[in-house]
Design a protein around this motif. Structure first.
Motif, short mmCIF file in Angstrom:
data_model
loop_
_atom_site.label_atom_id
_atom_site.label_comp_id
_atom_site.label_asym_id
_atom_site.label_seq_id
_atom_site.Cartn_x
_atom_site.Cartn_y
_atom_site.Cartn_z
N LYS A 103 0.83 -1.21 0.00
CA LYS A 103 0.00 0.00 0.00
C LYS A 103 0.87 1.26 0.00
O LYS A 103 0.58 2.24 -0.70
CB LYS A 103 -0.91 0.01 1.23
CG LYS A 103 -1.97 -1.09 1.23
CD LYS A 103 -2.79 -1.04 2.50
CE LYS A 103 -3.93 -2.04 2.42
NZ LYS A 103 -4.91 -1.67 1.38
N LEU A 104 1.92 1.24 0.81
CA LEU A 104 2.81 2.40 0.90
C LEU A 104 3.57 2.61 -0.41
O LEU A 104 3.90 3.75 -0.77
CB LEU A 104 3.78 2.22 2.06
CG LEU A 104 3.14 2.23 3.45
CD1 LEU A 104 4.14 1.78 4.51
CD2 LEU A 104 2.61 3.61 3.80
N GLN A 105 3.83 1.54 -1.12
CA GLN A 105 4.48 1.67 -2.43
C GLN A 105 3.55 2.37 -3.42
O GLN A 105 3.97 3.24 -4.18
CB GLN A 105 4.89 0.29 -2.96
CG GLN A 105 5.67 0.35 -4.26
CD GLN A 105 6.12 -1.02 -4.73
OE1 GLN A 105 6.07 -1.98 -3.97
NE2 GLN A 105 6.56 -1.11 -5.97
N GLN A 106 2.28 2.01 -3.38
CA GLN A 106 1.30 2.64 -4.26
C GLN A 106 1.17 4.14 -3.98
O GLN A 106 1.05 4.95 -4.89
CB GLN A 106 -0.06 1.97 -4.11
CG GLN A 106 -0.13 0.56 -4.69
CD GLN A 106 -1.49 -0.08 -4.47
OE1 GLN A 106 -2.36 0.48 -3.79
NE2 GLN A 106 -1.69 -1.27 -5.03
N SER A 107 1.18 4.49 -2.69
CA SER A 107 0.95 5.89 -2.31
C SER A 107 2.24 6.69 -2.16
O SER A 107 2.19 7.87 -1.81
CB SER A 107 0.18 5.93 -0.98
OG SER A 107 0.96 5.35 0.06
N LYS A 108 3.39 6.03 -2.43
CA LYS A 108 4.70 6.67 -2.17
C LYS A 108 4.71 7.20 -0.74
O LYS A 108 4.98 8.36 -0.47
CB LYS A 108 4.98 7.78 -3.18
CG LYS A 108 5.05 7.28 -4.61
CD LYS A 108 5.30 8.40 -5.59
CE LYS A 108 5.31 7.86 -7.03
NZ LYS A 108 5.53 8.95 -8.03
N GLY A 109 4.41 6.28 0.18
CA GLY A 109 4.13 6.66 1.57
C GLY A 109 5.34 6.80 2.46
O GLY A 109 6.49 6.90 2.00
N HIS A 110 5.06 6.74 3.75
CA HIS A 110 6.07 7.11 4.75
C HIS A 110 5.89 6.22 5.98
O HIS A 110 4.78 6.08 6.50
CB HIS A 110 5.86 8.59 5.14
CG HIS A 110 7.01 9.21 5.86
ND1 HIS A 110 7.07 10.56 6.15
CD2 HIS A 110 8.16 8.69 6.36
CE1 HIS A 110 8.19 10.82 6.79
NE2 HIS A 110 8.87 9.70 6.94
N ILE A 111 6.99 5.61 6.44
CA ILE A 111 7.00 4.86 7.70
C ILE A 111 7.76 5.68 8.73
O ILE A 111 8.89 6.12 8.47
CB ILE A 111 7.69 3.49 7.53
CG1 ILE A 111 6.92 2.61 6.56
CG2 ILE A 111 7.85 2.79 8.88
CD1 ILE A 111 7.65 1.32 6.19
N ILE A 112 7.14 5.91 9.87
CA ILE A 112 7.82 6.60 10.97
C ILE A 112 7.85 5.66 12.16
O ILE A 112 6.81 5.23 12.66
CB ILE A 112 7.12 7.92 11.34
CG1 ILE A 112 7.19 8.89 10.16
CG2 ILE A 112 7.77 8.54 12.58
CD1 ILE A 112 6.59 10.25 10.44
N ASN A 113 9.05 5.36 12.63
CA ASN A 113 9.22 4.50 13.79
C ASN A 113 9.59 5.35 15.01
O ASN A 113 10.57 6.09 14.98
CB ASN A 113 10.31 3.46 13.54
CG ASN A 113 10.53 2.56 14.75
OD1 ASN A 113 9.57 2.18 15.42
ND2 ASN A 113 11.78 2.22 15.02
N VAL A 114 8.78 5.24 16.06
CA VAL A 114 9.08 5.92 17.31
C VAL A 114 9.94 4.98 18.14
O VAL A 114 9.44 4.01 18.72
CB VAL A 114 7.80 6.32 18.05
CG1 VAL A 114 8.14 7.04 19.36
CG2 VAL A 114 6.93 7.21 17.17
#
Length: 230
Positions: A103-114
């Motif tokens: 899904k993140l590949q489709q949306s050119k998304g962002h992962i944020i790890n706290v």
């Protein structure tokens, strides 16, 4: 993020607190969805992944975590401490990432790890379960980062110092130490969202990292001395 036009999916264990939060944000611009799940429970994780399969996802913020401060010699019959900690701090975010990457590949998304700033430092006595589990996911995400960026998925990590939440309350040594307020931690996450920088860490973290390399032997002896005194 509730002040902008977006769809927030808020996931936590306590349904009453989620409902209270949703009520508080009723007049905000964002559409608020809540989902109650204990992310230590495999069945509940699987159900949550099914829930998000039909939803578009642009941003995944991994903030769930379990802290534990206990000597190994007091953990000889407490294998479950290590299993629960590694489950929530490492295995669950890996599983969620694997489910969300398409899904993140489709949306050119962002992962944020706290994450926690101490994963960057030398190991500390009594923190074997916590430090190992947080470091495990940090290493996994950093190893995966080149592949993810090649698929136009951005990755950021917030190496936070102490944050004044319920999680740090059982550790007496933390009660009088300076700690960020939750709003300050949220501001750091927002900063990473806006700038898309790879990481945030306190200005003093580099000094502690360098000291850990230069004085590793001394640090080990200090840990041994602390144990003898205790």
């Amino acid at each position: 993020m509730a002040d902008i036009d977006c769809n927030l999916i808020l996931v936590a264990r306590t349904v009453d607190k989620l409902r209270e939060l949703k009520q508080r944000l009723t007049m905000s611009k964002a559409k608020i969805d809540i989902y109650a799940a204990d992310l230590r429970d495999q069945e509940q994780i699987d159900e949550f992944i099914k829930y998000i399969q039909n939803l578009p996802v642009d941003i995944f913020i991994n903030n769930a975590g379990k802290s534990i401060c206990r000597p190994v010699m007091q953990s000889l019959d407490r294998q479950h401490d290590f299993e629960r900690t590694i489950k929530l701090n490492y295995l669950t975010p890996v599983q969620l990432c694997l489910a969300l990457i398409p899904k993140l590949q489709q949306s050119k998304g962002h992962i944020i790890n706290v994450s926690a700033v101490n994963v960057l430092f030398a190991p500390a006595v009594n923190w074997s379960a916590y430090q190992a589990s947080k470091t495990a996911f940090d290493q996994w995400l950093r190893s995966a980062m080149p592949e993810l960026q090649n698929r136009q998925i951005k990755v950021s990590t917030a190496y936070l110092p102490l944050v004044k939440t319920r999680m740090i309350e059982p550790t007496k040594a933390y009660q009088n130490l300076p700690a960020l307020q939750p709003k300050q931690a949220a501001t750091i996450i927002s900063y990473l969202l806006q700038t898309q920088k790879r990481q945030y860490k306190p200005w003093w973290a580099m000094i502690v990292q360098l000291a850990g390399v230069l004085f590793n032997g001394i640090w080990f002896k200090l840990n041994c001395y602390y144990i003898k005194r205790k």
